[in-house]
Design an enzyme around this catalytic site. Structure first.
Site, PDB file in Angstrom:
ATOM      1  N   ASP A 191       0.675  -1.369   0.062  1.00 16.34           N
ATOM      2  CA  ASP A 191       0.163  -0.013   0.018  1.00 16.34           C
ATOM      3  C   ASP A 191       0.732   1.369   0.180  1.00 16.34           C
ATOM      4  O   ASP A 191       1.750   1.188   0.964  1.00 16.34           O
ATOM      5  CB  ASP A 191      -0.814   0.175   1.183  1.00 16.34           C
ATOM      6  CG  ASP A 191      -2.016   0.899   1.212  1.00 16.34           C
ATOM      7  OD1 ASP A 191      -2.537   1.476   0.243  1.00 16.34           O
ATOM      8  OD2 ASP A 191      -2.645   1.190   2.367  1.00 16.34           O
ATOM      9  N   GLY A 200      -7.886   8.017   7.202  1.00 13.95           N
ATOM     10  CA  GLY A 200      -7.858   8.392   8.551  1.00 13.95           C
ATOM     11  C   GLY A 200      -9.165   8.278   9.260  1.00 13.95           C
ATOM     12  O   GLY A 200     -10.409   7.841   8.564  1.00 13.95           O
ATOM     13  N   HIS A 259      -9.288   4.394  -2.244  1.00 10.71           N
ATOM     14  CA  HIS A 259      -8.736   4.703  -1.114  1.00 10.71           C
ATOM     15  C   HIS A 259      -9.290   5.196  -0.036  1.00 10.71           C
ATOM     16  O   HIS A 259     -10.504   5.859  -0.242  1.00 10.71           O
ATOM     17  CB  HIS A 259      -6.968   5.110  -1.142  1.00 10.71           C
ATOM     18  CG  HIS A 259      -5.933   4.493  -1.710  1.00 10.71           C
ATOM     19  ND1 HIS A 259      -4.914   4.118  -0.874  1.00 10.71           N
ATOM     20  CD2 HIS A 259      -6.147   3.758  -3.055  1.00 10.71           C
ATOM     21  CE1 HIS A 259      -4.370   3.420  -1.751  1.00 10.71           C
ATOM     22  NE2 HIS A 259      -4.891   3.176  -2.958  1.00 10.71           N
ATOM     23  N   ILE A 294      -9.604  -0.491   3.427  1.00 12.49           N
ATOM     24  CA  ILE A 294     -10.348  -0.292   4.622  1.00 12.49           C
ATOM     25  C   ILE A 294      -9.103  -0.602   5.644  1.00 12.49           C
ATOM     26  O   ILE A 294      -8.419  -1.538   5.786  1.00 12.49           O
ATOM     27  CB  ILE A 294     -11.377  -1.169   4.971  1.00 12.49           C
ATOM     28  CG1 ILE A 294     -12.516  -0.799   3.983  1.00 12.49           C
ATOM     29  CG2 ILE A 294     -11.799  -1.165   6.387  1.00 12.49           C
ATOM     30  CD1 ILE A 294     -13.770  -1.865   3.771  1.00 12.49           C
ATOM     31  N   SER A 305      -8.781   2.089   8.977  1.00  8.01           N
ATOM     32  CA  SER A 305      -9.076   2.745   9.810  1.00  8.01           C
ATOM     33  C   SER A 305     -10.234   1.952  10.812  1.00  8.01           C
ATOM     34  O   SER A 305      -9.865   1.978  12.217  1.00  8.01           O
ATOM     35  CB  SER A 305      -9.744   4.095   9.848  1.00  8.01           C
ATOM     36  OG  SER A 305      -8.616   4.971   9.293  1.00  8.01           O
TER      37      SER A 305
HETATM   38 ZN   LIG Z   1      -4.365   5.204   0.669  1.00  7.98          ZN
END
Ligand SMILES: [Zn+2]
Length: 322
Positions: free
Chosen positions: A83, A182, A224, A268, A270
């Site tokens: 990532d 976030g 994302h 996924i 957070s």
């Molecule tokens: Zn990302």
């Protein structure tokens, strides 16, 4: 089944109107929680590792844990993905070290520099049987070492996507349509508030997505920053000594809609962190005398599994798709 690339998963997901979940892994409990859910639901899954995860857990530990998960769940296809790779060297090290997919994120560079670096990674990756995700446009938010201030984000420009994909040869493309990294994805000023006082974020820009799809027919798109930041976890964190005011995510029904279109991979991270932390906080509050990490990591792992199962069935639609 050995680790696979995302090539076939994406083809089936595109044609079938669903998406594959790409979940970030940092330790054993997370790997187990995700793959137990995917295994039981017969869902293909992508386990992804960030630069920060490698720094935390060590490349070898992560690869070996993922290999163990592959052995334990032979019925499902599992891909191991880097990532937000930010350099050729980092991507090369993951390609050489057993990953089946890498992302090169040169989205903060100029269009030409993004193309040049992405192309360099694609050439090396394809020579080694590995697929590449690239990114056009910039998401706001914080993800490990990727920090973009709110207001500095930029939606993907659909008029650039065809040239970018054809010149780089990338296998999938992350685009910016209003998702964000976030647990604090949006400022209060960007949102409205519902009757309970919870922030309601601006809707995703489906017009930008539709334009990209029109210009890249059949090509897998990636989202994302697509945690939903479930309010049950935020409430639990706050109830048991935490302090996470105004943490909100992307509404699941919008992600579900994206999954039925050309979006084949939804990231996924957070929500995993939140599920674990909320449950560990609750456990500590209810059992102040316990000190065995297995006691509080067990419900944390179960919470990851339940959350991932919910996403697979209700958001991604990838259950029973092997
Ligand atoms: Zn990302």
């Amino acid at each position: 089944m050995a680790l696979v690339t995302t090539k076939e998963m994406f083809k089936k997901a595109y044609d079938g109107g669903y998406a594959i979940g790409a979940f970030n892994v940092n330790n054993m409990e997370i790997v187990q929680g995700i793959t137990e859910a995917a295994g039981e639901l017969e869902s293909p899954v992508i386990l992804q590792v960030s630069k920060g995860a490698r720094a935390y857990a060590n490349h070898k530990y992560l690869v070996k844990m993922v290999e163990a998960a592959v052995e334990e769940n032979p019925q499902i296809p599992i891909a191991l993905h880097l990532d937000h790779g930010d350099t050729f060297e980092l991507c090369k090290s993951c390609i050489d070290g057993g990953f089946t997919s890498v992302m090169i994120d040169a989205s903060s560079k100029s269009f030409e520099d993004n193309i040049a670096l992405t192309k360099q990674v694609v050439e090396y990756a394809h020579d080694h049987g590995v697929v590449v995700e690239a990114e056009l446009g910039t998401l706001a938010g914080i993800e490990d070492e990727v920090v973009v201030e709110a207001g500095k984000e930029a939606y993907t420009r659909p008029e650039e996507v065809e040239e970018f994909v054809s010149r780089t040869g990338c296998d999938s493309l992350a685009i910016a349509i209003g998702t964000s990294h976030g647990a604090y994805k949006f400022t209060a000023a960007q949102c409205t508030r519902n009757a309970e006082g919870i922030l309601v974020p601006p809707p995703l820009r489906f017009d930008v997505l539709e334009e990209c799809i029109k210009r890249l027919p059949g090509f897998p798109i990636v989202l994302h920053g697509s945690s939903s930041v479930p309010q049950e976890f935020v409430k639990m964190v706050n109830q048991y000594g935490g302090n996470m005011p105004d943490a909100v995510g992307i509404p699941e029904e919008q992600l579900r809609k994206a999954a039925t279109l050309a979006v084949c991979k939804i990231n996924i991270d957070s929500d995993i962190r939140l599920a674990m932390t909320a449950n560990i906080r609750k456990y500590f509050a209810e059992h102040p005398d316990h000190f065995d990490p297995r006691q509080y990591l067990k419900p944390a792992r179960q919470a990851v599994k339940d959350m991932v199962a919910h996403k697979i069935v209700n958001v991604l639609g990838s259950d029973h798709k092997i």
